[in-house]
Each structure stands twice: as C-alpha cells, then as structure tokens.
Design an enzyme around this catalytic site. Sequence first.
Site: not given
Lengths: 929, 929
Positions: B47, B117, B126, B367, B489, B613, B669, B797, B816, B819-821, B883, B903
């Site tokens: 502002k 302000r 707000g 803004r 899941h 998968r 996989r 992984e 590959s 990154t989850n595991d 992946c 990739y």
Amino acid sequence: MTTPKTARATGRAGRASGSKKQPPLVFSFARGKADGDRSMKDLLGGKGANLAEMCNLGLPVPPGFTISTEVCTWFDRHGGSFPRGLRKSVEDALAKLEKEMDQRFGDPDAPLLVSVRSGARVSMPGMMDTVLNLGLNETTVEGLARRSGNPRFAWDAYRRFVQMYGDVVLGIKADDGEDFDPFHRALSALQKRRGVKRDTDLDADDLRALVATYKKIVLDRTGKPFPEDPKEQLWGAIAAVFASWNNERAIAYRHMNHIPGDWGTAVSVVAMVFGNMGPTSGTGVAFTRDPATGEKRFYGEYLMNAQGEDVVAGIRTPAPIEELEESSPAAWRELQRIQKLLERHYRDMQDLEFTIQDGKLYMLQCRVGKRTGFAAVRIAVDLVKERRITKREALERVDPEALNQLLQPVFDPAEKERASREGRILTRGLPAGPGAATGRIVFRPERAVEVAERGVPVLLVREETSPEDISGMQASRGILTARGGMTSHAALVARQMGKVCVAGAGELVIDTKKARMRVGEHVLEEGDWISLDGSTGEVIAGEVPTRPSEVIEVLFGKKRSKKQAPGPVYEAYSKLMKWADEVRTMGVRTNADQPDQCRVAVAFGAEGIGLCRTEHMFFEESKIEAVREMILSDGPEERRRALKKLLPLQRRDFEGIFKAMDGRPVTVRTLDPPLHEFLPHEEREIKKLAQEMGVSRRHIESKIAQLAESNPMLGHRGCRLGISYPEITRMQTRALFEAACNVAKRTGKTPHPELMIPLVGTARELELQAADVREVAENVFEKKGIRIPYLLGTMIELPRAALTAGEIAEHAEFFSFGTNDLTQTTFGISRDDAGTFIPAYIQQEIFPADPFAKLDRAGTGRLMRIACDEGRATRPKIKLGICGEHGGDPSSIEFCQELGLDYVSCSPYRVPIARLAAAQAALRSERSD
Amino acid sequence: MTTPKTARATGRAGRASGSKKQPPLVFSFARGKADGDRSMKDLLGGKGANLAEMCNLGLPVPPGFTISTEVCTWFDRHGGSFPRGLRKSVEDALAKLEKEMDQRFGDPDAPLLVSVRSGARVSMPGMMDTVLNLGLNETTVEGLARRSGNPRFAWDAYRRFVQMYGDVVLGIKADDGEDFDPFHRALSALQKRRGVKRDTDLDADDLRALVATYKKIVLDRTGKPFPEDPKEQLWGAIAAVFASWNNERAIAYRHMNHIPGDWGTAVSVVAMVFGNMGPTSGTGVAFTRDPATGEKRFYGEYLMNAQGEDVVAGIRTPAPIEELEESSPAAWRELQRIQKLLERHYRDMQDLEFTIQDGKLYMLQCRVGKRTGFAAVRIAVDLVKERRITKREALERVDPEALNQLLQPVFDPAEKERASREGRILTRGLPAGPGAATGRIVFRPERAVEVAERGVPVLLVREETSPEDISGMQASRGILTARGGMTSHAALVARQMGKVCVAGAGELVIDTKKARMRVGEHVLEEGDWISLDGSTGEVIAGEVPTRPSEVIEVLFGKKRSKKQAPGPVYEAYSKLMKWADEVRTMGVRTNADQPDQCRVAVAFGAEGIGLCRTEHMFFEESKIEAVREMILSDGPEERRRALKKLLPLQRRDFEGIFKAMDGRPVTVRTLDPPLHEFLPHEEREIKKLAQEMGVSRRHIESKIAQLAESNPMLGHRGCRLGISYPEITRMQTRALFEAACNVAKRTGKTPHPELMIPLVGTARELELQAADVREVAENVFEKKGIRIPYLLGTMIELPRAALTAGEIAEHAEFFSFGTNDLTQTTFGISRDDAGTFIPAYIQQEIFPADPFAKLDRAGTGRLMRIACDEGRATRPKIKLGICGEHGGDPSSIEFCQELGLDYVSCSPYRVPIARLAAAQAALRSERSD
C-alpha cells in the site's frame, strides 16, 4: 592364454616378494629350502605358506610345490583355463620333486605318488577338495607293492585313489534316491559277499578286484576309462581342486565367515607319505595347547596304520597323543621337539598334522590352532606371561565375540547331580565344544534349520558331521556325534562356531531315517529334550537348568566368599579386560532401563548408560494403568491429571538408576513408541481395562482404532509425541531432574543425566522440545535449591536428521546414533518384516552381512559421517555416541572409532565384547595413523 | 531504545535505496512527490509503495506518510516498543502533512484527520487492522461540522472513530455470551428507542448522544476516558496496527500462504478524504479488467455518500461502476484516465480504491489485482497481444496452480451461493482433488461400480481408501474421505484420475456397515445427493449443477463441431502452453497406467509416461483372480503356471498403452506393492475367493497371516519381490517386450519402453534384476525377429539408493526419483499415518510446508543432489527424472530444474501445470546463470 595380471595381484605380489616383479606361479619346497615362507599366505594359502616355512626351519616335511591363489583367480575368471606358463612351471617343479624324492611319475620301480591339496588364505576346514595317492596306475601299484613289501597296502591305496578321484575330479556322486555313491555301494557289496564288516578285513586280492569294479564304474558313468597317465591325473586333480573353491559348501562357508569370493585357493602338490603302511606307521593331529580350555599341555590324538582322512572322518576312534610315547617313542620325541619349536616360532598355539611312515615322522601341516573362547583368552594371557607376545598382541589375538562363551551359562552342578541320581546321564562322549546346551534333538541338518526357524532350541545328532552339515550346525544349540574324536569335523567346526559339542559318543545307535536314536535301553525320538555338557562330554536326558559361568559367578556371585580365589578363566578374562581398557580411546556404555541391569553392566565394565528407554518402565504392572489412563484421556487437562500419577513412579525409577550408576553419566530418552503399543489388543483385556478404568469398552476400542497405524515404525512416535503432548515430555523431564536432585542430596554423589530427544527430523522439533526441558529443569532446580549439570541432545536415527545435523547441533549438546532406526529408514526395511527376505539377500550376496547386525558403511555409515562432520562444524566439542544394536558389534565398533565417536553403548552382556573390540579398533587406528 | 539494525534490514535497505546508508523509518508522500516508490514494497508495504508511486505519477492521492516494516519487526522483537528516532520522524512527517493539508491536529478550525492503515509486502486483505477518522475529539468534531457544513456527517465520523478505536486500539470486544460488541449494542438500542432501522436514519443529535454513550463504554471498560489528544490517538493506533501483524487471523493467513512471520507490516498515515460528505461524495473499488474472466473491461462498483467500509460491509448494495459516468461525470473521466494510466504504468491488471469528496476524485490505493485462474491466463496472454509485456513475462504472471481451474468441471457460482444461503454446506475437508462433483453417495467401492453402471453419478465416501478401492474410485465422480491428507491414497489416486476429492473431512462419522454417515446433526444414507467442491474442500448437501470447463470441452468434447471456434479461455490457455513449451528445458511426462489416462495426458501435452504402475492393472476384475492364484501358489512351478495366465492380460495392457503413447517413451515399473495388498481381508470375500480357487479358507487365511507385515511400507515389496520371485519380473518383462514388438509390427511405430526397477537399495539388487530383464528381452527379440530399443533404470526412492547412486548407476541407464517414498524414508514418516501430526507440524512451523506436497530441499533434496552428482560421475549421460507426486508441484519442479533433471512426471491433470512451472523454472535458472 596370457599371464594373470590384475591390480590386486600385482599389489599383493609387491607386498609378498618385496619387489614389483610378477610373482611366479609355482613355489617348490623341500626340507631346508623353500621358494616361499609364512608371510606369503595370500599367494600360497595357509597350508602352502606353512609347509614352506616348516621346510625353511629344517623340519621333516615331504617335498612338493604350491600353485598360487592367483592361478585360482585366473582359472575362475577364464572359464576354468590356466594362465600361460603354468604348465611349464608345474613341469619344472615336478621334475625337481622327482629328483628330490628319487622317484618318478609312472616309474614301475620308484613311482612318485602325490597328494593334491587345497589351501586358502584362511583355513576352511574340509570345505574344498583333496586328492590323495595320485600317480597310481596298473603299473605303479605293483611298484608300490614291491617297494613297500605290502601288496594289500598298495591295492588299498589304489582303490582309495580311484574312489576319491572318481568323486572329486570325475564328479561321480550318489544317484538320486541312493544314499551312497556307487563306489561305496560296490565296497559294501564286496564286504557282504566276503562276509566281513570292515574294509580292513579285505585282503589284497579283494582290493584288486574292487579296483577293477571301480574302474568299470568310471567307464560306465563317464564313458571314458580311468586315466592311467599320472600327468593327466595330476592336471585333472589340480583343476578339480581349483574348481572346488566355488562348490556350494565352500561358498556357504565363505558367506558365514565373511571371506571374499575372489581370494581363491592355492593348490599344494605334496609327495605322499603313508601312515597306513603297517603297524609302525600312523597319523595324527595335535595342538600345542588344549584348544578347549587353553591349558598349557600338548594335546591331540593319533591312529596307527591309518591315513589322515581316517582320523578326521572319525570312523575309528583315535588314541590320546600321550600314548604315542609308548607306541612310537622316536617319533614321539621328534614330535615333542617340533611342537615346542613351532609354537615358539609362530608365537601362538599350533594345530599340527603329522604322519609316521615306518617309524619316521613327517609334518604335513601346521597352522594357528582354532580354539574356544575360553582357550583364546587363556592362551593370549598366558603367552604374555611367558613373554612370547606383548599385551597388544594378546588383545588382537582374541576375537571379541569369543568372550561370549565366558559369559554363557553352565549347567547347575546340583541339577546335574540330580539328573545323575535319576539315571538320566545317558552316556558320555568327548568334551569337544565346551558349554551347556539343552534342546530338542533332530537328526538331519535341514530339519535343524527348519525347527530352529520356529524358535525351538535344537540339538543336532549325527553319526558324524560333514562339511555339508554346516548350516544345520549353525542353526543348532549344540552338536552330538556318535563317532569322531576331539579333532573330528564336528569338534573343529563346533569350537569355531562357539557351539557346544559332544563328539564320539560311541554308545549311540542312530537311525537317521527313522529319526530315532538308542542309548542302551533308552530310545529317543526327534523332538525329545536332551542336554549336552560340552565341558565334560555328558549327554543327559531331559532339560537341565543352567547357572552362571565362572566369570559371571565371580562378577556377580553373592555366595562366593571374598577369599576364594577366582579360577583361571576369570583371571585371564580380567587381565585381558584391564589391558583392553588401557588401550581403548572410546568409552563403553550400556543400554539399560532398570537398576539391576545397570549393576550387571557396571560389573561388566560399563562406564555409563548410553540409552535408558523410559517406555520399558511404563510396561510394568504398576505403571501401565496410569499410562493407559493418560492415553485414554480427552484433552490436555485430563492428560495432565493422569501424568501426575505417573510422575512419582517414574521419579522412583530414575532414582534407582542414578543410584545404581553412582555418578556415571546416564542418557535418558524421552518416550519413543507409538501410544497404541501401550493399549491392549485382545477383547478380554479390553474388557478388563474398561472395567478398571470405569469407561465403556467402546471408548477404548474407538481410541485403539483411532491410534492404529499402517506403519507404526514411521508413525506418531518419538518426539512427535512430545510435540503433540508437551505435557508428557515435561512430566518425564520433571521426574528425571527431581530424581537427580533427590539422589544428589541423599547420596552426596551428583548424577549426570543426559536427556535425549528421539526421532528428531528437523532442528525445530529439537528446539521446541529443548525449550520445554530447559524450562522444567530450571523450575526443578529452583524448587530443590540445587543445580544438576546435565546435557541435552538428540538421537540421530533418521536420514533427515543426519542430513541436517549442522542445524540440529545448534540445539544439541550431543548426538547419539540410533543405528537401528537409521538402518531401517536408510534401507527402507522394517526389521520386523525383513525376515522374509534378508536371509535370501545374504545368500545372494546382495547384503555382505545383515545390516542390522553389522553397520552398513556405504549407506547408514555415510549418513553417520555426514552427521559427525556437520555436527562438529556447528559445535566442535559435540559429544558423539552410538546406542543402536551395532554398538556391541566389533566391526561396527571399528567404524565408530574411524568416525571418532566418544563412546559406544550396547546391551550389558556385550559390554566386555565392546571393550575388547574398542581396544582392537584403537590399536588398528593407531597403526593406520 | 536503539536504532533497528539487523543484517537483513541493512541488506534490504541497500537494495531499496541503492546505498548502504540506514534507511529512514518514515517516508512522506504528497501529490507529485514522495520519498518512496513502487520498488520499495519490502520497506513500505504494498500500500505504502503504491501510494508513493501514484504521487510520483502526479495522481490525486491524499498526502500522508508511511512507517516502514522495519519498525514493525523492531516493535515485535522489543515487546511492543518503538525504535529510537521514530517519534521525531513521525512528528516531522506529521508537521509536513499538516502543512500540505493546511490543517492541524486538534485545530478547531481546520482539524487534520487521518486514517492509519496496515500494508504488508504482499496483500493480506482484511487480516490486519485499520483506524479511520483519527484526530476527532470534542473540539475538532465541531470544526469538521462547520467546515463541511454537515454536522450529521461530522458526528457520524466521530461515532465511527470512537467505535473503531475502541475495538482496534482499546480492545473492546463482545463479552462472552454476547453476539455483538457493546458499541453495536448501544447503537441497536438507540435505533430501537428512536424507532428506526438503519444508522443513516439517525440525525446529528442522535449521533452526538451515541458518542457520549460510546465514551462511557470506553471509560467503563478501560477505566480511562477516551483519548482527546489526537497525537495520543495516533500513537495508540500505530501501535495497534503494528500489533495486528500478529493477530490470530493474520498468522493463520500467513501459514496458509507461506508468508514469513518476520516480514512485518508497514503503517500508512493518510489524510482523510470523505466519501460520505454528501450526495456529491462517494467511494468505490474497481479493476482495470474483469478479475473473474480476464475480459478487457473496466470493472467495479461504487456507492455515493458512503465510506469505504460501507462498500465492503455489503449493507447497501453498490452500483456498477459504469453508472458513475452519469452520477459524477468529472470524477468518471478522471478515473478513466487514471485506470488506463495505471495499467499501462504497472503493465498489469490493477485493483483500485478511490473516494470522491465533493465531486473530486482521490486515489486511496492501487495494487496488482487478484484474479481467478481463468482471468490470470487470459490477461497475461492479452497483455502480450497488446504488446504490454513479453511472452516470458506472461509466463511468469500465471501461477501454475491456477491452471487447475481451467480444467475442472465447475459449479455454477450462483447455485453454490444459494446452497450456502440454505445452510447446505455440511462440512469442509482438504481440497485434495480440484473441481466440482455432484452425485449420490455410496460407502463401498463395489457398490460404486454397481450404481455407476446404471448411469447414476456416484460419490464414494470412505473412512480412507486403499488400492482395492481403485475400481470403485474409477467409477465415481468424486471421493470423500474422513481421514488422510492432501497426499493420502485417496488424494493421490483421485488427482491422477482427475477425480474430485475432498479428503480428511474429520467431522464425518461413517458407518460403512449401515451405509450411513453423520455430519453434526445431519444423517445421510446411501443414495443421498451431495456435492463436493474439490477446490475449496466444501461438502454440500444436495445437487449443485456442474458443467465441464471450456478447455476440457475443446480438448475432449465430442459434440463440438470442428468449425466452431474455441472460446477465449481455450485460446489463451493454448497460447500460454505453447509459449511455455518454447521456453522450458525439462520434459514433462505423466504417471498413467491405462490407455484412456494416456490419451488424456497426451492431450494435456505429456511427452511420455514417467511412471506406469503395473500393479494398478492387477486390481482389475479380470486380472485380480490370476494375481491371487499366483500369490497363493506353493513354489515357483505353480507360481509360473499362474503367471502364464497373467502374461497375455498384462501384454494386452501394455499394447494399449504403447498404442496410446504413439512412440513416446513409456517408463514401466515392475511390481511394487507387497503381495498382501492383492488379497481380500474381509471374511465374506475370503470365503468367496476360496470357492473360486477351489482351496480351503484356512489355506487363504494362513497365506494372509504369513504375508502380513508390521510396516508394509518397509516390507517385502518393490524389487525385493522380484528378487524373491524372479519369475514375476520375468513375466512382466516378457509381457512388456512382446507388447512392444507386436505394436511395432502392427503400427509401424516403434514404442520406447523404459523399464524401471523399484525400491532398489543396493547396486546388486539392480544388477540381479537387470540380468533377468536383459535375458528375457533378448529372448523375446529373437523370437519376434525384431529389436526394440529400450532403457533399463531404477527408482531412487530410498536414502541408501541415493547414497550409493554411483554404484547403482553402473547398472542403470536412468534414475527416476520416487520422491513419495524417498520423503517417507528420509523423514521416517508414513504418509498414511502422518495425518495425526503433520497439520500441527505445519501450524507450529516445524515444517514450512507438507514435505509430501513440496519437496524438502534440505533433506530429501540433498539426497537427490547426491544421487544426481554421483550418478553422473559414473555415467555422465544418465537420464534423470522424477515421478513422485512432487513432479507436479511448481516449487518442486523449480528444484528439479536446479538439479538439471531431464524430465518431471506427474498425474495427467497436472501436466499443463507442470509445463508452465517448468517454463518458469527455466526462466529463473536462465536469470540466475
């Protein structure tokens, strides 16, 4: 063909010969002069190097030559072919040998006969193949008969040779469904026809006929006649022995003993001498000290008119070595001279093999003798007393794991006496592997493995063991054999494994097929309980309770009068431990949760507690109720009320531990396991709990359901609990510091608590928990009017903790590596579930060893190194320790020394092992500096 | 008090002012000249910076001054005190302002009134406090009345001021149990007494009395009279606005939007102008373009004779901005000039606030305007067309996540508002799968399939989903779960399927058996209609009509005639995507297991499959039976027989995928989940299976028990299955290569399979699996007489895989990152169980964000970097991809760009997002080079 030339080979040759020249492939030896010496084990194998050494010492060794392990490696890598130049080198060495012996291959008048023997860098007893009596054929057998004047002997040697060669070189084994190979069957058939029981009852003509039968078997099975040409025989045997490096049992043995597959075996070709030439010949094995107790006495056994294989195979029971003095006095005197000379020369207890041919002694082998843990400790300490070795050498002589035996229970004499009164002493064999073992009997090694996997203690009962039985022996608590002596296969291997063994219990009648044995009138079936006293040789029906060993008795025995002198085992043990403590640089702590465990650990030499798991206390009857109340409570207020009840209980625990540890540092970990572990899971128990708590069963069930996790190992546990329920950490902290203040006041000795936050993955978790701890501590100190110095640190047990150790160290005064969980997360393997595949993984060499037993340096270890480096970068004086199971494993302890940890912590009974392992690690790191 | 001086502050000042001098604390602005400019948002807040900028542009802005964010930080860190020098600076600025306005604080004739302000670096609409009309007291109110000639206006301003000041500065709020604060209650009471409905119906005298009442309230509640001194008022207001940076809702907003807590807010003190001075005054807000659609039209609303708060409060309905042309033509013309000038100047759509005082226009704020995803894309593309910005700027203007909106079916906004008015919003969960879905609820997946087959739109409601629910999920329009987080899941699979998902709606109490759920007092039975807003997490009772988005309509709509021009949304979308593809350097692939998913992904621009998968295929009705037969088989022979049945089914799957991908690379996989996931768990199903298989129930139960695991995530899965049962890997490999050969022959287009081994932790595992794969591949090629080029690689992984990537790369042609595991094991957190503590962890700032949604760079990311570096060291051209779910997250994609991955791969519906995020990452990395 080109010459083998690997980087490793060159390096090794450089060390061995002191030059960078390509080492020769073949090394000759004869009395007084040898191409090799004992320093060349890598190249010549243990057997080859020691034969050379004995020659250099002028001892009576049959001459021969050794083909190096390099050739084996080459052979392996090139599909079973030999390197260029080998053939010529062997021919040369053979010519030299013929000259030395004044005998020649195939010479009808003076035939040269040789044995072709395996021999790796380290002893792998019986794992690889050997061929004896090589050089015999239709012509030379007659020569041998003439020369020895003993045609029966000559034809017996020949039939043994054809059988052995047929098995080892030509691969003629038992058919499917047959118990014995065709040679064995032909022999049995002949014995039956001739109406005799033993092969020694067959005469020369019988044996000649048997050779003909054997040769027919060879022709039938291989399509080729048995080779007549001794040179052809020799090359066949050399190839077969090299190939036997990769037979199944050798591979299994290497896995078990962590021997690299690329070491290879050497092959020694040695002129035959015969212990079976008649009554003035014989053969034996001996140890320069007692391999079971370590006592300083010449010890061994021999058989007259026998070949070495007869002693080892245990078919005839040999005589004690002392009797040789009478039966062959000249050989006895020579053997006495030689055994003393060899022990002095090698500065360690020696295991000797000898043959007496017509009254003349020949040394066939000498090597450092395998021994029990008892003997290892005693011999090492005695040799220092005798000024043969230094204290440091003594420390390095003892495998830390061997100390286990000194701590293992023995049978309670009173109980054994009772068994005796009750007529339960079934029989007595040779005390071949000391210790006490009780278990259910099985008769087949595969069965031993199966049954042991179910957690049942197993004793393996065999007529005699063979190298193929190794895994069954490994799975058993103890081994009982009907035949064989103190140096039989069973005895040797059992001692090395630290297993209880009673050998040669001749009264046993074993029926392996029916899985049953008879001893006198007793019949025992598979699954029956017996007990083996490996120190006396007794075999006892049923279970016999055990009691602590001598070392344990001295350390903890309450009844022992102070004046009673400790026995030789304790004396040796305590000396060795004292030396270890002088040498080691890492501290040794223990993982203990209760005052009595603490006292045990301190007696074993623990210098503090490295891990006190507070949750173990929670499971006690008196506490579990309050714990459950805390878990079932709704909201922090109710939880705080439940925790208030736990506070005095937990405080009392800590007071007990502080008192027991008497001022030594005590590392306490805050609550770690997921809460559902504290709740019951069976309907009956849930009902009971509901009544006790005065809540509805549904309330408890819904709480259990709510707390259930798919992967509890990766769930709501560790500091995550402390973050979710700060009041738990605060209660535990309060209990700890109040206990410390109380004990300091009461005993005048200040406890040294080190508070440890588990399962930290981010610096912020530790920061938040540390703020709670410090606040509570200050509050307690103020109220109690006393300050207790303390450290605040964290477990490093998650990869992320290791990877961000630099940040975490800002809030941690120490790190303790929780290598159990760190290994689980690094590998992504749950220890609880790994049973299904880890054995196969070790089998297939995916894991060189179980990573939960032996620290994986490339993965888990690398994370530890990152954590050490970055933790120190942030806080140079950060204290570093390990409290995972690996803290008691010698190889892992060595790695901890490399990382420069301040201490290792292990279970109480592993403290002595850790002390010795730490001393060895310190010595090694000193040397590598 | 000392001057604030932190490293950060100095750095920022350096950047802002171009010098290293300590920046001033207070910045004045007035038309035509300002101390600051728009580049100084960090210091002046959005502002303050924009007010300064508008002054510099010569626009009509009421003068004033801004106190910098540095002061806020100081104030925070010093218990609410102000830095030295601030008082003086404010006094100076105030003096300047008085001069500029020719008004003075407390001056009865020309009283200066100001607003105070808040304003942070980024807009937090707000969230923080503001005080208007400051400077009024008993004296100046009369002056204002005289000066404006409108006593009612003056007293209305005064009573508003006392109320606002009482609330914001003096903290006078509603009492416990009261719905309204005491000021509101006093106002209502007065209205009642006077018999009027609205405050505008009160006259000057009423308001004067009300002020007196208000002041009494202040005295009663605070014990002090309301401050009369304007300066005292000012300092109180400044402190209160700074303090409001840390009010609850501001903190919550910051967490939600990842705004650091140490940024602080600036405070702007601005001379008051009044839109409520009479019928020629007014106030309004406007956007230079439509913020909902992006259409280029001036858009907004205004109210005459009102203050800003009246527009926002919605008590009176404002008029569309176009009508201003009639009601205040001069102001309209001026506003038109200014809005065009501002958009040109800022080169982006602007959000404006203005006030008209007695016909004269004042700009109160400008803004960059917030906008929907639709508008973001359209405006960015339009601005390029208009040559205002470059394509690259356009790419950077659009938040990739905003693209989501363009793809999801949408609720008719009017309908949703109606539902809300009718109280049909049942609860709110996590917006796990964006979009809008309406349907009948069912509680069991089988039921979902049944009902959906009848053409009824179905929403699946589950406690949580499991892999067995796949077909039920596939059959449903949307998924609603009571447990699980954004990466549970349900969420994962739903996003991949492009399904709407609301996860973790904790208020739901589901009774699957009774097919019923309860939310508060509402009970819903199977078959009841609900609607899910997956973009907000709202669960709405009843139907809310939806329709497909325009982009989807164009990409997939079947009815659309080819000639019909796509609408402006699609046109903008496709342009932006084209530009993104020109810029990005990383490929974008998709995670897809079925041909129709593949086609969707390709339409969205996927350049290949990064993760197929194979197990998802196994759950299909037609295959699960053969899979179970395989699992229940005893020994490899029986297993091979079962696998033989699976082979043609799996081959057909692969053929479908290869065809759909039309020559693009397809990463497959091998089997990953533990086998027990394929077995039923309910008694009924077990019974059914036993009948089908013709085996005993006990057999199945014992197999289930045998396969059960404590921590399945860390159990017998991934390549561990392939090692234990090589025949599974071999069957899958065979199916894959046979399919590839068949498709190559049939279509003439060669597929590019990339076979990927999961859960590798050691190089040896990959070596063993690779040997099987290569052998089978050769065998297939030989039989088919055709060779298919393929790559063989592995998932990274597990931490150990990353740590030993150098060794693993010897056997891997690509990595590959799973990154989850990898996140699960690095943190030691199970995604399925994290719901219990992750929200609290984010709340307590232990995690800056959910590490399963946004890659943790310090831990998981560091392991990835190690793996990249060491993988490349072994194999410089190794192909690297990701992946895990993170492959579709913009922040994670940026990190992948830093690592130089080839990739990213993500679920089909995130492909456009990934394309844009990859383009942005490429632009940023270009700049940082």
